[in-house]
Design a protein around this motif. Sequence first.
Motif, PDB file in Angstrom:
ATOM      1  N   LYS A   1       0.745  -1.197  -0.063  1.00 46.55           N
ATOM      2  CA  LYS A   1      -0.018  -0.015  -0.197  1.00 46.55           C
ATOM      3  C   LYS A   1       0.884   1.364   0.180  1.00 46.55           C
ATOM      4  CE  LYS A   1      -3.706   0.255   2.328  1.00 46.55           C
ATOM      5  NZ  LYS A   1      -4.938   0.145   3.290  1.00 46.55           N
ATOM      6  N   GLY A   2       1.992   1.116   0.722  1.00 49.31           N
ATOM      7  CA  GLY A   2       2.751   2.305   0.878  1.00 49.31           C
ATOM      8  C   GLY A   2       3.625   2.621  -0.373  1.00 49.31           C
ATOM      9  N   ARG A   3       3.688   1.653  -1.186  1.00 52.49           N
ATOM     10  CA  ARG A   3       4.510   2.193  -2.623  1.00 52.49           C
ATOM     11  C   ARG A   3       3.631   2.888  -3.512  1.00 52.49           C
ATOM     12  NH1 ARG A   3       8.991   3.341  -4.397  1.00 52.49           N
ATOM     13  NH2 ARG A   3       9.764   1.337  -2.970  1.00 52.49           N
ATOM     14  N   ILE A   4       2.343   2.854  -3.478  1.00 57.01           N
ATOM     15  CA  ILE A   4       1.254   3.625  -4.135  1.00 57.01           C
ATOM     16  C   ILE A   4       1.314   4.851  -3.417  1.00 57.01           C
ATOM     17  CG2 ILE A   4      -0.977   3.862  -4.877  1.00 57.01           C
ATOM     18  CD1 ILE A   4       0.505   1.815  -6.195  1.00 57.01           C
ATOM     19  N   ASP A   5       1.278   5.075  -2.045  1.00 56.49           N
ATOM     20  CA  ASP A   5       1.283   6.357  -1.351  1.00 56.49           C
ATOM     21  C   ASP A   5       2.427   7.148  -1.951  1.00 56.49           C
ATOM     22  OD1 ASP A   5      -0.999   5.433   0.271  1.00 56.49           O
ATOM     23  OD2 ASP A   5       0.406   5.052   1.830  1.00 56.49           O
ATOM     24  N   ILE A   6       3.613   6.518  -2.008  1.00 56.84           N
ATOM     25  CA  ILE A   6       4.705   7.274  -2.341  1.00 56.84           C
ATOM     26  C   ILE A   6       4.575   7.723  -3.680  1.00 56.84           C
ATOM     27  CG2 ILE A   6       7.333   7.095  -3.103  1.00 56.84           C
ATOM     28  CD1 ILE A   6       6.837   7.259  -0.028  1.00 56.84           C
ATOM     29  N   ALA A   7       3.876   6.816  -4.788  1.00 58.70           N
ATOM     30  CA  ALA A   7       3.823   7.556  -6.117  1.00 58.70           C
ATOM     31  C   ALA A   7       2.861   8.326  -6.264  1.00 58.70           C
ATOM     32  CB  ALA A   7       3.158   6.093  -6.955  1.00 58.70           C
ATOM     33  N   GLN A   8       1.924   8.767  -5.193  1.00 58.37           N
ATOM     34  CA  GLN A   8       1.100   9.742  -5.239  1.00 58.37           C
ATOM     35  C   GLN A   8       1.738  11.227  -4.874  1.00 58.37           C
ATOM     36  OE1 GLN A   8      -2.586   9.448  -5.816  1.00 58.37           O
ATOM     37  NE2 GLN A   8      -1.521   7.862  -6.685  1.00 58.37           N
ATOM     38  N   ILE A   9       2.915  11.124  -4.002  1.00 59.30           N
ATOM     39  CA  ILE A   9       3.681  12.276  -4.029  1.00 59.30           C
ATOM     40  C   ILE A   9       4.782  12.374  -5.000  1.00 59.30           C
ATOM     41  CG2 ILE A   9       5.154  13.302  -2.080  1.00 59.30           C
ATOM     42  CD1 ILE A   9       4.137  11.489  -0.199  1.00 59.30           C
ATOM     43  N   TYR A  10       5.541  11.373  -5.469  1.00 58.81           N
ATOM     44  CA  TYR A  10       6.655  11.363  -6.326  1.00 58.81           C
ATOM     45  C   TYR A  10       6.053  10.405  -7.533  1.00 58.81           C
ATOM     46  CZ  TYR A  10       9.075  13.163  -2.181  1.00 58.81           C
ATOM     47  OH  TYR A  10       9.205  14.104  -1.113  1.00 58.81           O
TER      48      TYR A  10
ATOM     49  N   PHE B   1      -0.501  -3.429  -2.949  1.00 58.43           N
ATOM     50  CA  PHE B   1      -0.490  -2.676  -4.100  1.00 58.43           C
ATOM     51  C   PHE B   1      -1.569  -2.545  -4.769  1.00 58.43           C
ATOM     52  CE2 PHE B   1       1.223  -1.867  -8.245  1.00 58.43           C
ATOM     53  CZ  PHE B   1       2.137  -0.987  -8.120  1.00 58.43           C
ATOM     54  N   ILE B   2      -2.168  -3.699  -5.243  1.00 57.62           N
ATOM     55  CA  ILE B   2      -3.440  -3.736  -5.993  1.00 57.62           C
ATOM     56  C   ILE B   2      -4.703  -2.933  -5.483  1.00 57.62           C
ATOM     57  CG2 ILE B   2      -5.147  -5.190  -7.323  1.00 57.62           C
ATOM     58  CD1 ILE B   2      -3.038  -7.331  -7.508  1.00 57.62           C
ATOM     59  N   GLY B   3      -4.619  -3.262  -3.866  1.00 60.54           N
ATOM     60  CA  GLY B   3      -5.955  -2.486  -3.339  1.00 60.54           C
ATOM     61  C   GLY B   3      -5.785  -1.074  -3.278  1.00 60.54           C
ATOM     62  N   ASN B   4      -4.459  -0.595  -3.026  1.00 57.08           N
ATOM     63  CA  ASN B   4      -4.130   0.762  -2.842  1.00 57.08           C
ATOM     64  C   ASN B   4      -4.485   1.369  -4.091  1.00 57.08           C
ATOM     65  OD1 ASN B   4      -4.192   2.678  -0.764  1.00 57.08           O
ATOM     66  ND2 ASN B   4      -2.147   2.932  -0.927  1.00 57.08           N
ATOM     67  N   TYR B   5      -3.926   0.764  -5.255  1.00 56.21           N
ATOM     68  CA  TYR B   5      -3.821   1.321  -6.689  1.00 56.21           C
ATOM     69  C   TYR B   5      -5.402   1.675  -6.990  1.00 56.21           C
ATOM     70  CZ  TYR B   5      -3.232   1.957 -11.509  1.00 56.21           C
ATOM     71  OH  TYR B   5      -3.090   2.565 -12.737  1.00 56.21           O
ATOM     72  N   ILE B   6      -6.278   0.550  -6.631  1.00 59.85           N
ATOM     73  CA  ILE B   6      -7.695   0.774  -7.027  1.00 59.85           C
ATOM     74  C   ILE B   6      -8.310   1.943  -6.153  1.00 59.85           C
ATOM     75  CG2 ILE B   6      -9.950  -0.264  -6.909  1.00 59.85           C
ATOM     76  CD1 ILE B   6      -8.774  -2.868  -7.394  1.00 59.85           C
ATOM     77  N   ASP B   7      -7.951   2.022  -5.037  1.00 66.70           N
ATOM     78  CA  ASP B   7      -8.613   3.032  -4.167  1.00 66.70           C
ATOM     79  C   ASP B   7      -7.955   4.553  -4.344  1.00 66.70           C
ATOM     80  OD1 ASP B   7     -10.214   1.333  -2.541  1.00 66.70           O
ATOM     81  OD2 ASP B   7      -8.735   1.145  -1.085  1.00 66.70           O
ATOM     82  N   ARG B   8      -6.739   4.685  -4.563  1.00 69.72           N
ATOM     83  CA  ARG B   8      -6.191   5.844  -4.827  1.00 69.72           C
ATOM     84  C   ARG B   8      -5.988   6.313  -6.248  1.00 69.72           C
ATOM     85  NH1 ARG B   8      -1.729   8.177  -0.610  1.00 69.72           N
ATOM     86  NH2 ARG B   8      -3.184   9.875  -1.182  1.00 69.72           N
ATOM     87  N   VAL B   9      -5.751   5.508  -6.995  1.00 73.81           N
ATOM     88  CA  VAL B   9      -5.432   6.087  -8.425  1.00 73.81           C
ATOM     89  C   VAL B   9      -7.072   5.917  -9.228  1.00 73.81           C
ATOM     90  CG1 VAL B   9      -4.376   5.510 -10.593  1.00 73.81           C
ATOM     91  CG2 VAL B   9      -3.258   5.141  -8.448  1.00 73.81           C
ATOM     92  N   LEU B  10      -7.608   4.867  -9.119  1.00 73.33           N
ATOM     93  CA  LEU B  10      -8.782   4.494  -9.977  1.00 73.33           C
ATOM     94  C   LEU B  10      -9.992   5.130  -9.367  1.00 73.33           C
ATOM     95  CD1 LEU B  10      -8.213   0.765 -11.065  1.00 73.33           C
ATOM     96  CD2 LEU B  10      -7.542   2.910 -12.260  1.00 73.33           C
TER      97      LEU B  10
END
Length: 335
Positions: free
Chosen positions: A222-231, A319-328
């Motif tokens: 989940k944290g990797r997607i969090d980081i991608a939202q910042i950087y 990773f998949i769950g947070n990608y769906i939540d934060r990106v999609l």
Amino acid sequence: MFFSLIIPLYNRPEEIKELLSSLTRQTYKDFEVIIVEDGSTRPAKEVIKGFEGVLDVHYFEKRNEGQGFARNYGFERAQGSYFIVFDSDILVPEEYLAMVKEALDLQGWDAFGGPDAAHESFTPIQKAISYSMTSPFTTGGIRGNKKHVGQFHPRSFNMGISREVWEKTGGYKLSRRSEDIEFSIRMINAGFKVGLIPEAFVYHKRRTSLPQFFRQIYNFGKGRIDIAQIYPKELKPVHALPAVFTIGVIGVLVLNMVDMLLFGDAIFLHYLVWFGNIFLVSFIVLLLLHSTSETKSLKVGLLSVVTAFTQLMAYGFGFIGNYIDRVLLRKDTSC
């Protein structure tokens, strides 16, 4: 050089006792220990008192805010010219500080990270978890390896920063979940010299059960997607590999069931299942042989197969769950 060792603590009085015991054997003596109790319900105050007079130890209690802000709390009270951050579940080899000082004198790192290893006293499951977290077949062997992919990012179980880095960056901006990666990226972007000291390893106990390990790695994903939202540029194809693996494993299991229901009549599907099964069996055998060879234990080798699948799929699900939540879905799930 005077070091300040910063250790956030949350409900781990037994572990901090082992860590402090290892610090009493350091060959390099110019250091202080700052322990920040982060709102624990099982405080370690009495344990810490047992080391007064043996170590230059300072104990602070604060309300629970997470390990990132607990480290900042320690930085604010540190006297050293260089700060070293440890997790509470490690043991420190006797020559650690001496090797760090030698490397800093030679390389002039503004910040550094070091690898981790399994101690001979660890349980088989701890050794298996250590293997899976450092294996070339799970993490690519990049943790503590000079030949890592991309820029090296120190992790908070074993990292150091100069006082100047703390003063100019303000420390951790995230309290939990990938807070160390965000901090490392920000240090590098600020122009500080950041590197790896391969010899400065610690013995890292990590989580002591598979459910605990799963939850920890799930949050890493989940944290990797969090980081991608910042950087956004920090999200690389390699970070998605555990998610691809997770989808692949689930896909093979589903196809096997469908193939059995069809009695193998769908020839293309039958061969697809066959290739998927061959891949999974080959991967399992590879993990078993490599881990058994590395750890000199068949039991650890067998457990390593379980921990490796746990690690890859926990990270993949997070990773998949947070990608769906934060990106999609554009939800804010950061912490």
